[in-house]
Design a protein around this motif. Structure first.
Motif, short mmCIF file in Angstrom:
data_model
loop_
_atom_site.label_atom_id
_atom_site.label_comp_id
_atom_site.label_asym_id
_atom_site.label_seq_id
_atom_site.Cartn_x
_atom_site.Cartn_y
_atom_site.Cartn_z
N SER A 51 -3.98 1.92 -0.05
CA SER A 51 -3.14 1.98 -1.22
C SER A 51 -3.27 0.42 -1.99
O SER A 51 -3.29 0.45 -2.91
CB SER A 51 -1.71 2.32 -0.79
OG SER A 51 -1.80 3.42 -0.24
N ALA A 189 1.03 -1.10 -5.05
CA ALA A 189 1.52 0.22 -4.68
C ALA A 189 2.95 0.30 -4.60
O ALA A 189 3.73 -0.12 -3.62
CB ALA A 189 0.81 0.30 -3.31
N SER A 332 -3.93 10.47 -13.49
CA SER A 332 -2.75 10.00 -13.08
C SER A 332 -1.95 9.33 -14.01
O SER A 332 -0.80 8.74 -13.72
CB SER A 332 -3.10 8.78 -11.99
OG SER A 332 -3.87 7.82 -12.54
N SER A 388 3.57 9.46 -13.71
CA SER A 388 2.42 9.64 -12.87
C SER A 388 2.88 10.67 -11.76
O SER A 388 3.54 10.51 -11.18
CB SER A 388 2.17 8.28 -12.60
OG SER A 388 1.01 8.28 -11.75
N SER A 390 1.96 10.64 -9.05
CA SER A 390 1.54 9.74 -7.64
C SER A 390 2.04 10.39 -6.54
O SER A 390 1.45 9.99 -5.47
CB SER A 390 2.04 8.41 -8.02
OG SER A 390 3.60 8.41 -7.87
N GLU A 394 -2.18 10.06 -5.27
CA GLU A 394 -2.29 8.68 -4.73
C GLU A 394 -1.74 8.58 -3.15
O GLU A 394 -0.96 9.82 -2.77
CB GLU A 394 -1.17 7.60 -5.57
CG GLU A 394 -2.03 7.58 -7.02
CD GLU A 394 -1.35 6.54 -7.77
OE1 GLU A 394 -0.31 5.83 -7.29
OE2 GLU A 394 -1.50 6.50 -9.09
N ASN A 396 0.70 7.52 -2.09
CA ASN A 396 2.08 7.71 -2.00
C ASN A 396 2.29 9.08 -1.27
O ASN A 396 3.61 9.27 -0.95
CB ASN A 396 2.79 7.76 -3.34
CG ASN A 396 2.18 6.33 -3.95
OD1 ASN A 396 1.93 5.71 -3.52
ND2 ASN A 396 2.79 6.25 -5.15
#
Length: 477
Positions: A51, A189, A332, A388, A390, A394, A396
């Motif tokens: 990340s 991040a 994203s 986003s 995320s 991502e 996350n």
């Protein structure tokens, strides 16, 4: 038989003995041997390295090694069921892995591109629930390990911000070209900085001076990142949690607001010319999103059912999207449209379910304020889905996976939520609430205070008047 003999069972009746065996089996996941702790530490470290992107400056192969550590830990717990076997968990991991592979193959076939299965490594954090669950390491221990890993990352980010941004340490993909309002920035991040802040605020086991220093550094990192929307949502969640105004009604209300905004973003699929980001075009970030939105509408209408899939590389994805040069489409950037673009209807449904799990239900009785930091972080990340996704696209996703593991250990993943507390929440503390402390001082009799979880009130009983029937009716833990 000799290996399973336990003298403590001899003093129990048959029914009590059977109940004790069941309780021991249900709590077997709490055992955290050193080996499993090491494996989970390696997994979480790899996710944070993936990340952060800045650790490649100190070791060029850091991100690449992080990918393969995650893959190795996942395969280890997939193939070797050492501590806990649950077919639904293993089966779900296999289904998700197969779905990701199919989505990559679909893109390569449609775009006439060669396969590059390394592109799937980016989604490995989405599979982390399997090792987190089967390792048997408690959620509080997982949160503590992740906290200290994130502290190292946040301090590295803050201390090295100027040098990394200046390029004196070398080129790094974490350096983002800025707009007129924010200038060039070093990517953060943000979810990990928020977790460090929430954990340091809620965990009373860490000395207050240390917690204060860590919180200030994490907050400063969020300021340096320039992520305005995330910062606003973080402050909102922190404020509501601090004044205990985070009960069921509050969570349902905020979830409804997020879903309404997501609905407005998707309205362009039905209303020609609709572009909600055009209202923010005076800002550089908003203007870029408004341009991306127009391309996204065309892409979604052409590939609405299963999406475009997972590209083998970013350039091939932009060629397939037919975007203009220097005006790429980042899924994203567009909230709920992100999973819809890449994964179609399945991605949309998973996004809504994940947002619900992170924002609405309580998660049962997990002792320790470290878990509360996980809850607040997941809530913040889910609410950020208005801009986003995320939570899914991502790394996350590790916080979503931690919540899923907590719910699986409590019982069914989806269950009817209760309304004991609507607007206000009860948060367990060592001394109880202010009123209870006053009552303890003026009361003649000593009271036992039974701690509550984060969303149910505390209860008190008097040892002199607590009957056997009262104790029998109290939920067993």
């Amino acid at each position: 038989m000799a290996g399973s003999f336990d003298p403590a069972l001899l003093a129990l009746h048959d029914e009590d003995r059977a109940m004790l065996v069941i309780i021991r089996r249900r709590h077997r996941w709490r055992r955290s041997p050193l080996f499993n702790n090491i494996m989970i530490t390696a997994l979480l470290s790899a996710i944070v390295i993936q990340s952060a992107m800045i650790f490649d400056l100190f070791w060029p192969a850091a991100t690449y090694v992080g990918y393969w550590i995650q893959a190795a830990v996942f395969l280890f717990y997939l193939i070797l069921p050492l501590s806990r076997i649950r077919p639904s968990v293993v089966g779900s991991a296999i289904i998700i892995l197969i779905f990701l592979i199919v989505e990559h193959v679909r893109f390569c076939v449609m775009a006439d591109e060669s396969y590059n299965f390394n592109s799937l490594l980016f989604y490995l954090p989405f599979l982390s629930f399997l090792p987190l669950y089967k390792s048997g390491v408690s959620i509080n221990t997982i949160a503590k390990i992740l906290f200290w890993i994130c502290v190292i990352y946040i301090f590295t980010y803050v201390v090295g911000y100027d040098r990394i941004l200046s390029g004196s340490l070398g080129d790094n993909r974490a350096i983002k070209d800025g707009d007129f309002a924010r200038g060039a920035r070093l990517y953060l991040a943000t979810v990990f900085a928020a977790f460090v802040a929430f954990y340091s605020v809620t965990n009373k086991s860490i000395p207050i001076v240390v917690r204060a220093i860590i919180f200030v550094v994490a907050f400063y990192a969020l300021v340096l990142s320039g992520s305005r929307t995330y910062g606003v949502i973080f402050m909102l969640v922190l404020g509501l949690s601090s004044i205990r105004l985070f009960g069921m009604a509050t969570r349902v209300l905020l979830f409804s607001i997020v879903m309404i905004i997501c609905g407005l973003v998707m309205l362009g699929l039905l209303v020609p010319g609709w572009n909600p980001f055009a209202q923010m075009s005076s800002d550089g970030s908003g203007f870029a999103r408004s341009l991306e939105y127009e391309v996204a509408m065309r892409v979604i209408k052409d590939h609405w059912f299963l999406g475009v899939g997972i590209a083998n590389n970013f350039d091939a994805q932009q060629i397939f999207f037919k975007t203009r040069e220097y005006l790429p489409l980042y899924p994203s950037d567009l909230g709920i449209l992100g999973p819809l673009i890449l994964f179609g209807i399945p991605g949309l449904l998973v996004f809504i379910a994940a947002t619900y799990l992170c924002m609405v239900p309580s998660l049962g009785r997990h002792d320790g304020s470290g878990f509360r930091g996980v809850q607040l972080t997941a809530f913040t990340c889910a609410a950020f889905g208005v801009i986003s996704p995320s939570l899914l696209l991502e790394p996350n996703a590790v916080f979503l996976m931690m919540l899923i593991v907590a719910r699986l250990r409590d019982g069914p993943l989806f269950r009817v939520f209760q309304f004991e507390k609507l607007w206000f929440e009860a948060v367990s503390t060592d001394q109880g609430t202010v009123m209870q402390r006053v009552m303890a001082v003026v009361s003649i009799r000593h009271r036992r205070i039974y701690g509550a979880d984060h969303y149910t009130p505390l209860t008190m009983t008097d040892p002199d008047t607590d009957t056997d029937s009262d104790r029998d009716q109290r939920p067993k833990t």
